[in-house]
Design an enzyme around this catalytic site. Structure first.
Site, PDB file in Angstrom:
ATOM      1  N   LEU A 219     -12.383  17.260   2.948  1.00 60.79           N
ATOM      2  CA  LEU A 219     -11.926  15.537   2.942  1.00 60.79           C
ATOM      3  C   LEU A 219     -10.546  15.252   2.594  1.00 60.79           C
ATOM      4  CD1 LEU A 219     -12.965  12.549   3.097  1.00 60.79           C
ATOM      5  CD2 LEU A 219     -13.304  12.816   0.643  1.00 60.79           C
TER       6      LEU A 219
ATOM      7  N   HIS B  37      -9.644  -1.774 -14.346  1.00 61.91           N
ATOM      8  CA  HIS B  37      -8.832  -0.939 -13.711  1.00 61.91           C
ATOM      9  C   HIS B  37      -9.484   0.394 -14.175  1.00 61.91           C
ATOM     10  CE1 HIS B  37      -6.377  -3.902 -11.844  1.00 61.91           C
ATOM     11  NE2 HIS B  37      -5.405  -4.136 -12.844  1.00 61.91           N
TER      12      HIS B  37
ATOM     13  N   ASP C 269     -10.566  -3.986  -4.476  1.00 63.33           N
ATOM     14  CA  ASP C 269     -10.329  -5.309  -5.167  1.00 63.33           C
ATOM     15  C   ASP C 269     -11.420  -5.776  -5.798  1.00 63.33           C
ATOM     16  OD1 ASP C 269      -8.602  -7.190  -5.415  1.00 63.33           O
ATOM     17  OD2 ASP C 269      -9.015  -8.357  -3.688  1.00 63.33           O
ATOM     18  N   GLY C 270     -10.829  -6.637  -6.860  1.00 61.46           N
ATOM     19  CA  GLY C 270     -11.769  -7.271  -8.006  1.00 61.46           C
ATOM     20  C   GLY C 270     -11.863  -6.802  -9.148  1.00 61.46           C
ATOM     21  N   ASN C 271     -10.876  -5.787  -9.580  1.00 63.62           N
ATOM     22  CA  ASN C 271     -11.100  -5.381 -10.959  1.00 63.62           C
ATOM     23  C   ASN C 271     -10.911  -6.154 -11.814  1.00 63.62           C
ATOM     24  OD1 ASN C 271     -11.148  -2.761  -9.584  1.00 63.62           O
ATOM     25  ND2 ASN C 271      -9.187  -2.122 -10.042  1.00 63.62           N
TER      26      ASN C 271
ATOM     27  N   TRP D 254       3.773  -5.397  -7.604  1.00 66.02           N
ATOM     28  CA  TRP D 254       5.114  -5.273  -8.464  1.00 66.02           C
ATOM     29  C   TRP D 254       5.009  -6.660  -9.096  1.00 66.02           C
ATOM     30  CZ3 TRP D 254       6.463  -0.716  -9.910  1.00 66.02           C
ATOM     31  CH2 TRP D 254       6.300   0.342  -9.149  1.00 66.02           C
TER      32      TRP D 254
ATOM     33  N   GLU E 218       3.350  -5.547  -2.945  1.00 65.56           N
ATOM     34  CA  GLU E 218       3.252  -6.854  -3.810  1.00 65.56           C
ATOM     35  C   GLU E 218       2.957  -6.721  -4.946  1.00 65.56           C
ATOM     36  OE1 GLU E 218       2.335  -6.419  -0.501  1.00 65.56           O
ATOM     37  OE2 GLU E 218       4.274  -6.912   0.452  1.00 65.56           O
TER      38      GLU E 218
ATOM     39  N   TRP F 225     -13.583  -8.548 -12.251  1.00 60.40           N
ATOM     40  CA  TRP F 225     -14.911  -7.729 -12.977  1.00 60.40           C
ATOM     41  C   TRP F 225     -14.800  -7.847 -14.597  1.00 60.40           C
ATOM     42  CZ3 TRP F 225     -15.272  -3.548 -16.229  1.00 60.40           C
ATOM     43  CH2 TRP F 225     -16.342  -2.945 -16.417  1.00 60.40           C
TER      44      TRP F 225
ATOM     45  N   GLU G 205     -13.405  -1.372  12.786  1.00 63.09           N
ATOM     46  CA  GLU G 205     -14.355  -2.150  12.243  1.00 63.09           C
ATOM     47  C   GLU G 205     -14.178  -2.718  10.935  1.00 63.09           C
ATOM     48  OE1 GLU G 205     -16.823  -3.464  14.342  1.00 63.09           O
ATOM     49  OE2 GLU G 205     -16.022  -2.460  15.748  1.00 63.09           O
TER      50      GLU G 205
ATOM     51  N   ARG H 155     -13.308  -3.976   2.566  1.00 63.36           N
ATOM     52  CA  ARG H 155     -12.997  -4.522   1.327  1.00 63.36           C
ATOM     53  C   ARG H 155     -13.765  -5.165   0.434  1.00 63.36           C
ATOM     54  NH1 ARG H 155      -7.270  -8.146   0.963  1.00 63.36           N
ATOM     55  NH2 ARG H 155      -7.512  -8.437  -1.456  1.00 63.36           N
TER      56      ARG H 155
ATOM     57  N   SER I 167      -0.282  -2.401  -3.814  1.00 62.41           N
ATOM     58  CA  SER I 167       0.509  -2.661  -2.567  1.00 62.41           C
ATOM     59  C   SER I 167       2.097  -2.794  -2.985  1.00 62.41           C
ATOM     60  CB  SER I 167      -0.117  -3.850  -2.245  1.00 62.41           C
ATOM     61  OG  SER I 167       0.235  -5.044  -3.087  1.00 62.41           O
TER      62      SER I 167
HETATM   63  C1  IPE Z   1      -4.814  -5.812  -2.328  1.00 59.51           C
HETATM   64  O1  IPE Z   1      -5.136  -6.452  -3.602  1.00 59.51           O
HETATM   65  C2  IPE Z   1      -4.045  -4.496  -2.948  1.00 59.51           C
HETATM   66  C3  IPE Z   1      -4.777  -3.500  -3.305  1.00 59.51           C
HETATM   67  C4  IPE Z   1      -6.177  -3.483  -3.493  1.00 59.51           C
HETATM   68  C5  IPE Z   1      -4.191  -2.235  -3.810  1.00 59.51           C
HETATM   69  P1  IPE Z   1      -4.670  -7.736  -4.195  1.00 59.51           P
HETATM   70  O2  IPE Z   1      -5.629  -8.245  -5.100  1.00 59.51           O
HETATM   71  O3  IPE Z   1      -3.209  -7.357  -4.563  1.00 59.51           O
HETATM   72  O4  IPE Z   1      -4.493  -8.680  -2.908  1.00 59.51           O
HETATM   73  P2  IPE Z   1      -4.210 -10.310  -2.756  1.00 59.51           P
HETATM   74  O5  IPE Z   1      -3.093 -10.550  -3.534  1.00 59.51           O
HETATM   75  O6  IPE Z   1      -5.588 -10.831  -3.232  1.00 59.51           O
HETATM   76  O7  IPE Z   1      -3.920 -10.548  -1.541  1.00 59.51           O
HETATM   77  C1  IPE Z   2      -7.823  -4.401  -7.493  1.00 58.79           C
HETATM   78  O1  IPE Z   2      -8.229  -5.183  -8.241  1.00 58.79           O
HETATM   79  C2  IPE Z   2      -6.828  -3.412  -8.024  1.00 58.79           C
HETATM   80  C3  IPE Z   2      -5.376  -3.880  -7.748  1.00 58.79           C
HETATM   81  C4  IPE Z   2      -5.034  -4.511  -6.900  1.00 58.79           C
HETATM   82  C5  IPE Z   2      -4.227  -2.845  -8.119  1.00 58.79           C
HETATM   83  P1  IPE Z   2      -7.312  -6.724  -8.719  1.00 58.79           P
HETATM   84  O2  IPE Z   2      -6.551  -6.151  -9.839  1.00 58.79           O
HETATM   85  O3  IPE Z   2      -6.584  -7.155  -7.646  1.00 58.79           O
HETATM   86  O4  IPE Z   2      -8.506  -7.479  -9.183  1.00 58.79           O
HETATM   87  P2  IPE Z   2      -8.601  -9.154  -8.909  1.00 58.79           P
HETATM   88  O5  IPE Z   2      -8.549  -9.132  -7.361  1.00 58.79           O
HETATM   89  O6  IPE Z   2      -7.515  -9.727  -9.603  1.00 58.79           O
HETATM   90  O7  IPE Z   2     -10.053  -9.222  -9.370  1.00 58.79           O
HETATM   91 MG    MG Z   3      -7.161  -8.718  -6.090  1.00 62.15          MG
END
Ligand code: IPE
Ligand code: IPE
Ligand code: MG
Length: 256
Positions: free
Chosen positions: A146, A52, A35-37, A84, A82, A40, A222, A203, A80
């Site tokens: 792996l 991404h 998460d966090g792309n 979409w 969600e 970033w 964990e 995470r 996920s």
């Molecule tokens: C969770 O991240 C899904 C993936 C990393 C693929 P999200 O960025 O979609 O989650 P929420 O919306 O912050 O809960």
């Molecule tokens: C995770 O990064 C990648 C996916 C959920 C596909 P995000 O796109 O959720 O990045 P933030 O959370 O908006 O920073």
């Molecule tokens: Mg995110």
């Protein structure tokens, strides 16, 4: 034969400490919510999709790190059920990443004896995404190293609903009775039926939630969270998470 000295590790100050605990007790299955792309990218004044793309490089780096640590299964939450809800252009960009990633990294994955798998629904995925992942699965099917397991169009509640429908259908057909339903039967009807539950969940990006990821399977995992955004997550961070895991005492409700 194990080199006796490898039991010992030299510290920066020259002292030596027993290394057994670090060599052993490697989590078999590590799952990561990448998460966090987007944040970033925003921090750098770039469009979200640049995050991404950068995150894709982290995927190969962490695959190498997991392989080198001796992890058996690495599950990466890539998209996920969600996700979409995001703008069409971003979804389209994300759907092209598996093909791009596999085109550039599949040879290295073969060299490393990595087996590619996927959990999540192929339904609704564009055919170019499904085909790229299927080709990689076929090409790596006989690899024994792996397991690199992508959670793509994955949602834990959908997975559980499907498992219940399957089981209920079998009960209705008379294949077994309600009282036969137990934890192992549920395990066997999840998409992860051939995998051990994650030992360690990581995470990135500072969010402290599961976002519909492996709700059944994470019952006794964990958890390790970091504020680092996924594109900045490195082998050092990964090793830090493993080291933290090695300090944990997994009691499963008992006293130890
Ligand atoms: C969770 O991240 C899904 C993936 C990393 C693929 P999200 O960025 O979609 O989650 P929420 O919306 O912050 O809960
Ligand atoms: C995770 O990064 C990648 C996916 C959920 C596909 P995000 O796109 O959720 O990045 P933030 O959370 O908006 O920073
Ligand atoms: Mg995110």
């Amino acid at each position: 034969m194990m080199n006796k000295l490898s039991k010992w590790m030299q510290k920066k100050d020259g002292s030596v400490e027993e290394n057994d605990k670090q060599a052993d007790n490697i989590p078999q299955h590590v799952a990561i919510i990448m998460d966090g792309n987007g944040r970033w990218a925003r921090r750098k004044g770039l469009p979200r999709v640049a995050g991404h793309r950068a995150g894709m490089k982290t995927v190969i780096e962490i695959t190498r790190a997991a392989d080198e640590k001796g992890v058996k299964v690495l599950t990466l939450y890539a998209f996920s059920t969600e996700n979409w809800k995001r703008p069409l252009e971003e979804v389209d960009f994300l759907m092209r990443l598996p093909g791009q990633f596999l085109a550039s990294e599949l040879d290295e994955l073969m060299d490393r004896n990595v087996q590619v798998r996927m959990v999540g629904s192929e339904e609704n995925l564009p055919s170019f995404t499904v085909e790229a992942v299927r080709r990689a699965q076929e090409r790596t099917a006989n690899n024994t190293g792996l397991i690199l397991n992508f959670a793509l169009n994955y949602g834990s509640r959908t997975e559980i609903v499907k498992a219940i429908q399957d089981i209920a259908g079998k009960v209705a057909d008379g294949a077994f009775s309600v009282s036969d339903i137990d934890e192992s039967m549920i395990h066997d009807h999840l998409e992860t039926k051939n995998l051990p539950d994650p030992d360690l969940l990581i995470r990135t990006s500072g969010e402290l939630r599961l976002s519909n990821f492996m709700l059944w399977q994470l019952a006794y995992s964990e958890l390790w969270f970091t504020d680092v955004y996924w594109p900045d997550f490195s082998q050092e961070h990964f090793n830090e998470a493993i080291a933290a895991y090695q300090q944990r005492s997994r009691r499963y409700g008992a006293l130890t």
